[in-house]
Write a protein that holds these residues in place. Structure first.
Motif, PDB file in Angstrom:
ATOM      1  N   SER A  89      25.185  25.092  48.546  1.00  0.00           N
ATOM      2  CA  SER A  89      25.780  23.750  48.487  1.00  0.00           C
ATOM      3  C   SER A  89      27.239  23.731  48.892  1.00  0.00           C
ATOM      4  CB  SER A  89      25.651  23.192  47.068  1.00  0.00           C
ATOM      5  OG  SER A  89      26.435  23.958  46.167  1.00  0.00           O
ATOM      6  N   MET A  90      27.872  24.908  48.943  1.00  0.00           N
ATOM      7  CA  MET A  90      29.300  25.059  49.218  1.00  0.00           C
ATOM      8  C   MET A  90      30.144  24.337  48.163  1.00  0.00           C
ATOM      9  SD  MET A  90      29.303  27.076  51.725  1.00  0.00           S
ATOM     10  CE  MET A  90      31.024  27.098  52.139  1.00  0.00           C
ATOM     11  N   ASN A  91      29.604  24.246  46.954  1.00  0.00           N
ATOM     12  CA  ASN A  91      30.335  23.687  45.818  1.00  0.00           C
ATOM     13  C   ASN A  91      30.638  24.795  44.814  1.00  0.00           C
ATOM     14  OD1 ASN A  91      30.260  20.997  46.750  1.00  0.00           O
ATOM     15  ND2 ASN A  91      28.157  20.767  45.962  1.00  0.00           N
ATOM     16  N   TYR A  92      31.601  24.532  43.922  1.00  0.00           N
ATOM     17  CA  TYR A  92      31.939  25.482  42.872  1.00  0.00           C
ATOM     18  C   TYR A  92      31.258  25.085  41.563  1.00  0.00           C
ATOM     19  CZ  TYR A  92      35.595  27.436  45.852  1.00  0.00           C
ATOM     20  OH  TYR A  92      36.277  28.037  46.882  1.00  0.00           O
ATOM     21  N   GLU A  93      30.714  26.079  40.879  1.00  0.00           N
ATOM     22  CA  GLU A  93      30.142  25.871  39.557  1.00  0.00           C
ATOM     23  C   GLU A  93      30.697  26.924  38.619  1.00  0.00           C
ATOM     24  OE1 GLU A  93      25.910  25.936  39.694  1.00  0.00           O
ATOM     25  OE2 GLU A  93      25.774  24.340  41.232  1.00  0.00           O
ATOM     26  N   GLU A  94      30.788  26.597  37.338  1.00  0.00           N
ATOM     27  CA  GLU A  94      31.355  27.540  36.375  1.00  0.00           C
ATOM     28  C   GLU A  94      30.611  28.871  36.444  1.00  0.00           C
ATOM     29  OE1 GLU A  94      32.520  27.808  31.629  1.00  0.00           O
ATOM     30  OE2 GLU A  94      32.075  25.866  32.550  1.00  0.00           O
ATOM     31  N   ARG A  95      31.384  29.919  36.447  1.00  0.00           N
ATOM     32  CA  ARG A  95      30.824  31.259  36.620  1.00  0.00           C
ATOM     33  C   ARG A  95      29.796  31.569  35.540  1.00  0.00           C
ATOM     34  NH1 ARG A  95      34.987  36.198  36.736  1.00  0.00           N
ATOM     35  NH2 ARG A  95      35.374  35.348  34.662  1.00  0.00           N
ATOM     36  N   ALA A  96      28.662  32.101  35.960  1.00  0.00           N
ATOM     37  CA  ALA A  96      27.573  32.416  35.029  1.00  0.00           C
ATOM     38  C   ALA A  96      27.580  33.900  34.707  1.00  0.00           C
ATOM     39  CB  ALA A  96      26.235  32.024  35.645  1.00  0.00           C
ATOM     40  N   SER A  97      27.196  34.232  33.476  1.00  0.00           N
ATOM     41  CA  SER A  97      27.067  35.645  33.109  1.00  0.00           C
ATOM     42  C   SER A  97      25.766  36.191  33.695  1.00  0.00           C
ATOM     43  CB  SER A  97      27.072  35.820  31.592  1.00  0.00           C
ATOM     44  OG  SER A  97      25.958  35.148  31.026  1.00  0.00           O
ATOM     45  N   VAL A  98      25.745  37.490  33.959  1.00  0.00           N
ATOM     46  CA  VAL A  98      24.578  38.133  34.575  1.00  0.00           C
ATOM     47  C   VAL A  98      24.047  39.185  33.620  1.00  0.00           C
ATOM     48  CG1 VAL A  98      23.744  39.444  36.563  1.00  0.00           C
ATOM     49  CG2 VAL A  98      25.570  37.757  36.866  1.00  0.00           C
ATOM     50  N   GLN A  99      22.792  39.076  33.253  1.00  0.00           N
ATOM     51  CA  GLN A  99      22.152  40.016  32.335  1.00  0.00           C
ATOM     52  C   GLN A  99      20.917  40.606  32.991  1.00  0.00           C
ATOM     53  OE1 GLN A  99      23.577  40.771  29.442  1.00  0.00           O
ATOM     54  NE2 GLN A  99      25.200  39.242  29.751  1.00  0.00           N
ATOM     55  N   SER A 100      20.709  41.887  32.782  1.00  0.00           N
ATOM     56  CA  SER A 100      19.556  42.555  33.372  1.00  0.00           C
ATOM     57  C   SER A 100      19.378  43.913  32.718  1.00  0.00           C
ATOM     58  CB  SER A 100      19.768  42.717  34.874  1.00  0.00           C
ATOM     59  OG  SER A 100      19.174  43.871  35.377  1.00  0.00           O
ATOM     60  N   PRO A 101      18.135  44.326  32.433  1.00  0.00           N
ATOM     61  CA  PRO A 101      17.914  45.676  31.896  1.00  0.00           C
ATOM     62  C   PRO A 101      18.462  46.763  32.821  1.00  0.00           C
ATOM     63  CG  PRO A 101      15.931  44.340  31.692  1.00  0.00           C
ATOM     64  CD  PRO A 101      16.885  43.548  32.522  1.00  0.00           C
ATOM     65  N   THR A 102      18.364  46.527  34.131  1.00  0.00           N
ATOM     66  CA  THR A 102      18.881  47.513  35.090  1.00  0.00           C
ATOM     67  C   THR A 102      20.390  47.638  34.973  1.00  0.00           C
ATOM     68  OG1 THR A 102      17.082  47.146  36.648  1.00  0.00           O
ATOM     69  CG2 THR A 102      19.130  48.028  37.546  1.00  0.00           C
ATOM     70  N   LEU A 103      21.081  46.509  34.934  1.00  0.00           N
ATOM     71  CA  LEU A 103      22.540  46.531  34.815  1.00  0.00           C
ATOM     72  C   LEU A 103      22.967  47.092  33.470  1.00  0.00           C
ATOM     73  CD1 LEU A 103      23.382  43.100  36.467  1.00  0.00           C
ATOM     74  CD2 LEU A 103      23.658  45.367  37.473  1.00  0.00           C
ATOM     75  N   ASP A 104      22.219  46.772  32.425  1.00  0.00           N
ATOM     76  CA  ASP A 104      22.524  47.312  31.097  1.00  0.00           C
ATOM     77  C   ASP A 104      22.382  48.834  31.083  1.00  0.00           C
ATOM     78  OD1 ASP A 104      23.053  44.816  30.136  1.00  0.00           O
ATOM     79  OD2 ASP A 104      21.087  44.538  29.180  1.00  0.00           O
ATOM     80  N   ALA A 105      21.325  49.335  31.733  1.00  0.00           N
ATOM     81  CA  ALA A 105      21.108  50.790  31.786  1.00  0.00           C
ATOM     82  C   ALA A 105      22.244  51.468  32.545  1.00  0.00           C
ATOM     83  CB  ALA A 105      19.768  51.092  32.452  1.00  0.00           C
TER      84      ALA A 105
END
Length: 798
Positions: free
Chosen positions: A324-340
């Motif tokens: 959309s080329m718009n800005y939205e409030e930054r979202a947190s990213v969660q994942s078992p892979t990233l957690d590991a």
């Protein structure tokens, strides 16, 4: 042709006073080199110059550009200068009146606009004034050095090399040295030595190809990320979650890095590669359409207020959505892979955890890592002769934990190549030949020797005797004794090294215990002691979490015992009958400073941020820091009639305001550097230099200067400090709790209730420290400050 040794470098000239040229001049000044900074002569007067009756012939007008650049250096944050006073080593000039000065300099660095025609014009202009034996270089991030040298005389060409400083020159470790086809080996070696030995940089030898090593590999990697992101539809936040610490890369990952670099700047680098890279590579350097849309909107990143991220205020940040080329409030990213990956220890294990992930993030990591490894391997012999230079360029210039070939070793070369082949990839022939010959890795270690693969066989990496590696010594069984927090290591020649290796090198019971045991061992069996380590920071202070837990449990006897143990451990260092040399680096705060001050000599790394900062968490120094600060002033002002109040007031302000140095040199300004202490040019030599200092002191017949008595400012000094506290509180600069902390600090620094000029014992000062520290631990607001620091990493003003 006569070439001087690196340590004979006395003067230099930088042509071009723009951001990069001025910053290079600043770093030359940091190294003690007198530097001429040249720019063009202005053709018009400014409004202010007209008001002042200026003339185009006036030297201040003719040197305006370089003079303004020098003034900007003093105001730039973070500072390009170790100390503002070093700006006096930079002398303004212009390219019409001052060219004869080039006849007397040892090194000329051109740093004008990144255009071939302009660089050629500058060198044509200055060539008649260059004497034989002068090193000549161009600072460019990607223009051909051979093309720049076209049309110049043989004497010029033989002394001409490319030297690409990474920005900002003070803080970035990497310098790429690019030999031309004309340059004599002596000129290349001299450039390497100037940068390594005098400026303390990490040097790699690059070929004269577009964007050299670092920018070539990094640009390919980032464009690959952008193209893969467009294909998979991952968000900016998701990509940054994958391409940051989980892959052994900086926290700024991909998009925060681009915002800092500038989207327009990166586009220029990509276009340069697209224009000049071999035809078969040009499709690798194509930016997505939405990237160009951002440029058209003026979203250049940090400098324009928005790029891939945009600050919304109140600590909130928005991320751009490419659809959309718009800005939205930054979202947190969660994942078992990233957690590991986050839980894994060390870059190698983090990479394995990430690539083993079966979700979109694990697949994305593989899809961007695979082409990066293959491209890096395909460039061997084109952009650099040695894999070591490619790896070092990425580690030193882009803060990667592992270079491409080290990364490939970490994930397993044979298994990853098999997977690549199954996916239809073409593997560079030298990698296949390496595996066919039974070599399973690009590097191998045999005892103290490290080897890299070259032309199908392993070649030894030349070790630098001045770069002592504690990690290597430990692998060779040189540990004398150790525990979970510290080790005592044999450096050879009967010198031992006390190394901290607790989390963040915070000082706890393990380190204190090792100090006591290590001091006894050195006393009996060694010529002296070095205190140094190879952590990211030397020491961030005492174990604050332990202190907070004890304070919240109201275990006052436990806290009292902890502080007594800390003080007695520091006294063991102070009273040691053998020379002790501390070699701090990077953050050296609170308890880290208190571990250095008892040393007979401190060798500061250039980037040492050194300060007693305990007031920031509602406490005062209590491991001997206050006592050592008083002792320093007592030793500087030895006569009874000397008024100790003014110097102690300065010491009080430094500690009360939690002031830390901005460099190793800056420790002198804030009062921590003693006459016997010095600052090194090259931080990599700190352990070697500390060892040599110990040996020199021992050879000279070392005798401890320990003296348990010191003169104090007493009640008169305390009164002056109290006035300062009252004034700041009334003016609203400090809170009531700040005033309470400062009052207790003033009482300690003044020597309690002692009269002005009285001699007090070391133990008296330590008792005062401990009592004040204990009382502050019991304050609720101090506990809140400690808790806030542990949770956020930032001080709380309450």
């Amino acid at each position: 042709m006569s070439y001087k040794q690196w340590n004979d470098l006395k003067s230099a000239a930088v042509i071009g006073s723009g951001v990069m040229g001025a910053a290079i001049a600043a770093h030359l000044a940091n190294a003690g080199i007198e530097c001429h900074l040249f720019d063009i002569v202005p053709q018009t007067l400014t409004d202010q110059e007209r008001l002042n009756g200026g003339s185009l012939e006036h030297p201040a007008v003719r040197n305006r550009l370089s003079m303004q650049a020098i003034e900007r250096l003093k105001k730039t944050k973070p500072s390009p200068l170790y100390m503002e006073a070093f700006a006096k080593r930079i002398h303004p000039g212009n390219l019409e009146d001052d060219l004869k000065k080039l006849e007397k300099v040892d090194w000329i660095i051109e740093a004008v606009t990144e255009r071939l025609d302009i660089k050629q014009q500058v060198f044509a202009r200055i060539e008649p004034f260059i004497k034989a034996g002068t090193l000549i270089s161009s600072n460019t991030s990607g223009i051909s050095l051979n093309a720049i040298a076209e049309g110049r005389q043989d004497m010029f060409k033989q002394s001409f090399v490319g030297i690409h400083f990474f920005n900002p020159p003070r803080y970035m470790h990497l310098v790429e040295v690019i030999p031309t086809s004309y340059a004599k080996s002596e000129a290349v070696q001299r450039a390497v030595q100037y940068c390594e030995r005098r400026l303390g940089k990490g040097v790699v030898l690059a070929k004269d190809t577009p964007n050299f090593i670092g920018n070539r590999i990094a640009t390919h990697g980032i464009v690959t990320v952008l193209q893969e992101m467009e294909r998979t539809g991952l968000s900016i936040e998701e990509v940054d979650a994958v391409t940051g610490p989980a892959m052994g890369r900086p926290k700024s990952a991909t998009f925060r890095t681009l915002d800092l670099v500038g989207l327009d700047t990166f586009s220029h680098v990509v276009n340069n590669l697209a224009d000049h890279a071999p035809e078969e590579e040009r499709s690798l350097f194509v930016l997505p359409a939405w990237y160009h849309s951002l440029l058209e909107r003026g979203a250049y990143g940090e400098k324009s207020g928005q790029g891939f991220y945009k600050k919304l205020g109140k600590g909130k940040i928005a991320a751009m959505r490419t659809d959309s080329m718009n800005y939205e409030e930054r979202a947190s990213v969660q994942s078992p892979t990233l957690d590991a990956a986050k839980r894994a220890k060390g870059t190698k294990e983090k990479l394995k955890a990430l690539l083993q992930g079966r979700d979109a993030y694990g697949q994305f990591a593989w899809n961007i890592l695979k082409p990066s490894l293959l491209y890096s391997a395909s460039q061997l012999g084109i952009i650099a002769e040695k894999i070591e230079d490619i790896d070092n360029a990425m580690k030193w210039g882009f803060n990667w934990q592992l270079g491409p070939f080290e990364t490939w070793d970490a994930i397993g070369v044979r298994t990853s190549v098999e997977k690549m082949q199954q996916e239809g990839e073409t593997i560079p022939s030298f990698v296949l030949q390496m595996l066919e010959a039974g070599h399973e890795s690009f590097y191998k270690q045999e005892g103290s020797k490290r080897f890299y693969i070259s032309n199908g066989e392993y070649r030894g990496i030349d070790s630098v005797p001045e770069h002592i590696s504690l990690k290597q010594l430990k692998s060779e069984g040189k540990v004398i004794m150790n525990n979970a927090g510290a080790s005592l290591i044999d450096l050879g020649d009967e010198v031992a090294c006390l190394e901290f290796h607790s989390p963040n090198n915070a000082i706890g019971e393990d380190i204190l215990s090792m100090i006591v045991r290590g001091a006894a061992e050195v006393e009996n069996n060694y010529r002296g002691l070095v205190i140094a380590n190879e952590g990211r920071h030397f020491c961030v202070g005492a174990n604050l979490m332990l202190l907070l837990a004890e304070a919240q449990a109201e275990e006052w006897d436990e806290i009292d015992e902890i502080i007594r143990q800390f003080q007695q451990s520091m006294l063991k260092l102070k009273q040691l009958a053998k020379p002790v040399v501390a070699a701090p680096h990077q953050m050296t705060l609170g308890g880290g400073v208190e571990a250095c001050l008892p040393a007979d000599v401190i060798l500061f790394s250039p980037e040492t941020y050194f300060g007693l900062v305990e007031t920031g968490v509602g406490l005062i120094p209590a491991g001997g820091g206050c006592k050592e600060a008083v002792l320093q002033q007592s030793q500087r002002f030895t006569h009874r009639e000397d008024d100790l109040t003014p110097p102690m007031l300065r010491t009080f302000e430094t500690i009360a305001m939690a002031t830390a140095s901005t460099s190793g040199h800056d420790t002198e300004r804030i009062g921590y550097k003693r006459s016997q202490d010095r600052v090194l040019n090259d931080a990599r030599r700190r352990i070697f230099e500390a060892k040599q200092q110990v040996l020199a002191m021992d050879q000279a017949g070392f005798r401890s200067r320990y003296d348990p008595l010191m003169r104090v400012a007493g009640r008169e000094g305390r009164a002056a400090m109290s006035v300062a506290i009252h004034s700041m509180k009334e003016a609203g600069y400090i809170s009531a709790h700040d005033a309470l902390i400062a009052s207790k600090l003033a009482y300690v620094l003044a020597g309690g209730d002692a009269p002005s000029g009285a001699l007090v014992t070391e133990q008296c000062m330590l008792d005062l420290e401990r009592e004040a520290f204990l009382s502050l631990c019991g304050e609720k607001k101090t506990q809140q400050r400690m808790e806030h620091m542990l949770r956020t990493g930032k001080p709380l003003r309450n």
